[in-house]
Motif scaffolding. Structure first.
Motif, PDB file in Angstrom:
ATOM      1  N   ALA A 176      42.435  35.951  36.570  1.00 18.80           N
ATOM      2  CA  ALA A 176      40.873  35.139  36.992  1.00 18.80           C
ATOM      3  C   ALA A 176      39.841  36.496  36.664  1.00 18.80           C
ATOM      4  CB  ALA A 176      41.023  34.767  38.421  1.00 18.80           C
ATOM      5  N   ARG A 177      38.569  36.069  36.392  1.00 18.20           N
ATOM      6  CA  ARG A 177      37.540  37.029  36.325  1.00 18.20           C
ATOM      7  C   ARG A 177      37.183  37.679  37.512  1.00 18.20           C
ATOM      8  NH1 ARG A 177      35.136  33.910  31.758  1.00 18.20           N
ATOM      9  NH2 ARG A 177      35.617  35.178  30.090  1.00 18.20           N
ATOM     10  N   GLY A 178      37.497  37.006  38.641  1.00 22.32           N
ATOM     11  CA  GLY A 178      37.053  37.540  39.996  1.00 22.32           C
ATOM     12  C   GLY A 178      38.320  38.228  40.569  1.00 22.32           C
ATOM     13  N   ASN A 179      39.411  38.474  39.801  1.00 21.14           N
ATOM     14  CA  ASN A 179      40.704  38.999  40.299  1.00 21.14           C
ATOM     15  C   ASN A 179      40.413  40.335  41.028  1.00 21.14           C
ATOM     16  OD1 ASN A 179      43.266  40.993  40.567  1.00 21.14           O
ATOM     17  ND2 ASN A 179      43.843  39.135  39.552  1.00 21.14           N
ATOM     18  N   THR A 180      40.223  40.524  42.472  1.00 25.51           N
ATOM     19  CA  THR A 180      39.962  41.636  43.211  1.00 25.51           C
ATOM     20  C   THR A 180      40.615  43.027  42.625  1.00 25.51           C
ATOM     21  OG1 THR A 180      39.485  40.196  44.849  1.00 25.51           O
ATOM     22  CG2 THR A 180      39.491  42.568  45.541  1.00 25.51           C
ATOM     23  N   ALA A 181      41.972  42.785  42.564  1.00 22.24           N
ATOM     24  CA  ALA A 181      42.864  44.055  42.250  1.00 22.24           C
ATOM     25  C   ALA A 181      42.621  44.711  40.815  1.00 22.24           C
ATOM     26  CB  ALA A 181      44.387  43.704  42.537  1.00 22.24           C
ATOM     27  N   VAL A 182      42.387  43.754  39.869  1.00 22.81           N
ATOM     28  CA  VAL A 182      42.082  44.298  38.646  1.00 22.81           C
ATOM     29  C   VAL A 182      40.354  44.749  38.532  1.00 22.81           C
ATOM     30  CG1 VAL A 182      41.618  43.496  36.159  1.00 22.81           C
ATOM     31  CG2 VAL A 182      43.515  42.393  37.312  1.00 22.81           C
ATOM     32  N   ARG A 183      39.636  44.151  39.297  1.00 23.86           N
ATOM     33  CA  ARG A 183      38.393  44.767  39.363  1.00 23.86           C
ATOM     34  C   ARG A 183      38.203  46.305  39.949  1.00 23.86           C
ATOM     35  NH1 ARG A 183      34.792  40.420  41.638  1.00 23.86           N
ATOM     36  NH2 ARG A 183      35.281  41.386  43.343  1.00 23.86           N
ATOM     37  N   GLN A 184      39.035  46.036  41.067  1.00 22.25           N
ATOM     38  CA  GLN A 184      38.889  47.388  41.828  1.00 22.25           C
ATOM     39  C   GLN A 184      39.729  48.696  41.247  1.00 22.25           C
ATOM     40  OE1 GLN A 184      40.932  46.407  45.557  1.00 22.25           O
ATOM     41  NE2 GLN A 184      39.067  45.933  46.696  1.00 22.25           N
ATOM     42  N   ALA A 185      40.518  48.104  40.194  1.00 25.92           N
ATOM     43  CA  ALA A 185      41.286  49.277  39.374  1.00 25.92           C
ATOM     44  C   ALA A 185      40.389  49.464  38.224  1.00 25.92           C
ATOM     45  CB  ALA A 185      42.269  48.652  38.730  1.00 25.92           C
ATOM     46  N   GLY A 186      39.132  48.847  37.921  1.00 27.57           N
ATOM     47  CA  GLY A 186      38.126  49.474  37.015  1.00 27.57           C
ATOM     48  C   GLY A 186      38.525  49.010  35.499  1.00 27.57           C
ATOM     49  N   ILE A 187      39.367  47.786  35.450  1.00 32.55           N
ATOM     50  CA  ILE A 187      39.875  47.602  34.225  1.00 32.55           C
ATOM     51  C   ILE A 187      38.793  46.571  33.503  1.00 32.55           C
ATOM     52  CG2 ILE A 187      41.882  46.776  32.788  1.00 32.55           C
ATOM     53  CD1 ILE A 187      42.429  49.138  34.564  1.00 32.55           C
ATOM     54  N   ALA A 188      38.219  46.946  32.311  1.00 33.12           N
ATOM     55  CA  ALA A 188      37.300  45.898  31.776  1.00 33.12           C
ATOM     56  C   ALA A 188      38.188  45.108  31.089  1.00 33.12           C
ATOM     57  CB  ALA A 188      36.429  46.776  30.839  1.00 33.12           C
ATOM     58  N   GLU A 189      37.525  43.852  30.693  1.00 31.04           N
ATOM     59  CA  GLU A 189      38.162  42.723  29.800  1.00 31.04           C
ATOM     60  C   GLU A 189      38.495  43.220  28.650  1.00 31.04           C
ATOM     61  OE1 GLU A 189      35.897  39.226  30.041  1.00 31.04           O
ATOM     62  OE2 GLU A 189      37.082  38.142  28.706  1.00 31.04           O
TER      63      GLU A 189
END
Length: 321
Positions: A176-189
DNA sequence: TCATGGTAATGTATCCAGGA
DNA sequence: TCCTGGATACATTACCATGA
């Protein structure tokens, strides 16, 4: 038996009885009256010295002799049909036929709409029916003419089944675009997901038979890692919706991931390890190899796949082995 | 070429068995 | 008891071979 007592119409009656298991319906199928079929059955019984069909309530049940003759008779009729069809000039615009295809919902969503639109202009009399992969065994369905073609991963099939490669289907990871764990890990699309995060987050798996592991798990197993499959669903569509509305990851065909990213709040990422790239093939019964309408259909499918850029998407995928 | 008779396929009417 | 569907008897039709 007396071969002189047999003619092609009796063989047609026999085939219709096998398919309908009713004298009346067999007659309707081949344009004869019920008594005519009854009489034809009687002539067959005398010619072959076997009851062939015995009445059980409102059902005409084939005898073992009739059962044993079923497939050779069908094959012979198909061959005769093929001989006469190939003698005719094939014109798609004149074709009046319903084709039945089988495959994952991946195809019903991405391939069928453009394929149907394409064919509607070339052959307005052609209709399509698309069955889910869960419908049953591909070999059996092809054998019984329940389907015209199946779009599947490589299958272990008999030599009477023909096939051709359609495209390669490398995996992409979606979240999901809003996936917290992925966002916090700083991984860009579009970037590669770290192995730790990939194994830590829950996964959704598209599984037609309820199995909780797939190609991704095999790849992880080879390097001594494991992921957590929390949800197994039978359709890609359900998988992507679960991902869009949760904190799951999912490994899906890259072509499907591209579509999902355009249609839903879902982002695509590269997997952290190489996953075997499955080849998607088209399967059909070998008896249709030279049948003009079937050959035309196969070409249309190949051209529709090419027009969708599936082959390009496959080339773009860098995670194959 | 045409009339005639035999044969086979098919249709109509009817009977009968089985299921609901 | 009624309905459905297969079997049977008989009539009709088409096709073909034969002979005048």
């Amino acid at each position: 038996m007396n071969l002189n007592a047999l003619d092609l119409n009796l063989v047609r009656v026999f085939d219709a009885l096998l398919r309908e298991r009713s004298v009346t319906r067999a007659g309707e199928r081949i344009g004869l009256s019920q008594p005519a079929v009854s009489a034809a059955l009687n002539r067959l019984r005398h010619a072959l010295n076997d009851q062939l069909f015995v009445r059980r309530g409102n059902d005409m049940v084939p005898t073992p002799r009739a059962e044993s003759m079923a497939e050779p008779v069908r094959a012979a009729l198909r061959e005769i049909e093929r001989v006469f069809q190939s003698a005719e000039k094939f014109d798609p615009a004149e074709l009046d036929r319903t084709f039945t295809l089988m495959g994952a919902d991946f195809f019903s969503m991405l391939l069928m709409p453009p394929l149907a639109a394409r064919i509607a202009t070339l052959a307005p009399g052609v209709s399509f029916r698309f069955l889910d992969s869960a419908r049953g065994d591909v070999s059996r369905l092809l054998q019984e003419d329940e389907i015209d073609a199946a779009l599947e991963r490589p299958l272990d099939v008999a030599d009477w089944i023909s096939s051709t490669p359609l495209f390669h289907s490398p995996f992409a990871i979606i979240a999901a675009r809003g996936n917290t764990a992925v966002r916090q890990a700083g991984i860009a699309e579009g970037e590669r997901l770290p192995m730790e995060l990939f194994c830590e987050l829950p996964h959704v798996l598209r599984s037609i038979d309820g199995s909780m592991s797939g190609s991704t798990d095999e790849a992880l197993d080879r390097i001594g890692r494991k992921r957590r499959v929390s949800l197994a669903l039978p359709h890609f569509q359900a998988v992507v919706l679960a991902v869009a509305n949760g904190n799951y990851l999912a490994a899906v065909p890259r072509q499907f991931a591209v579509w999902a990213a355009k249609s839903l709040p879902v982002a695509t990422y590269e997997p952290p390890l190489p996953i075997a790239v499955p080849e998607i093939r088209m399967y059909w019964h070998g008896r249709h190899d030279d049948e003009p309408p079937h050959r035309w259909l196969r070409n249309q499918i190949l051209e529709a796949v090419a027009a969708l850029g599936f082959r390009d998407a496959a080339d773009a995928g860098g995670t194959g082995d």
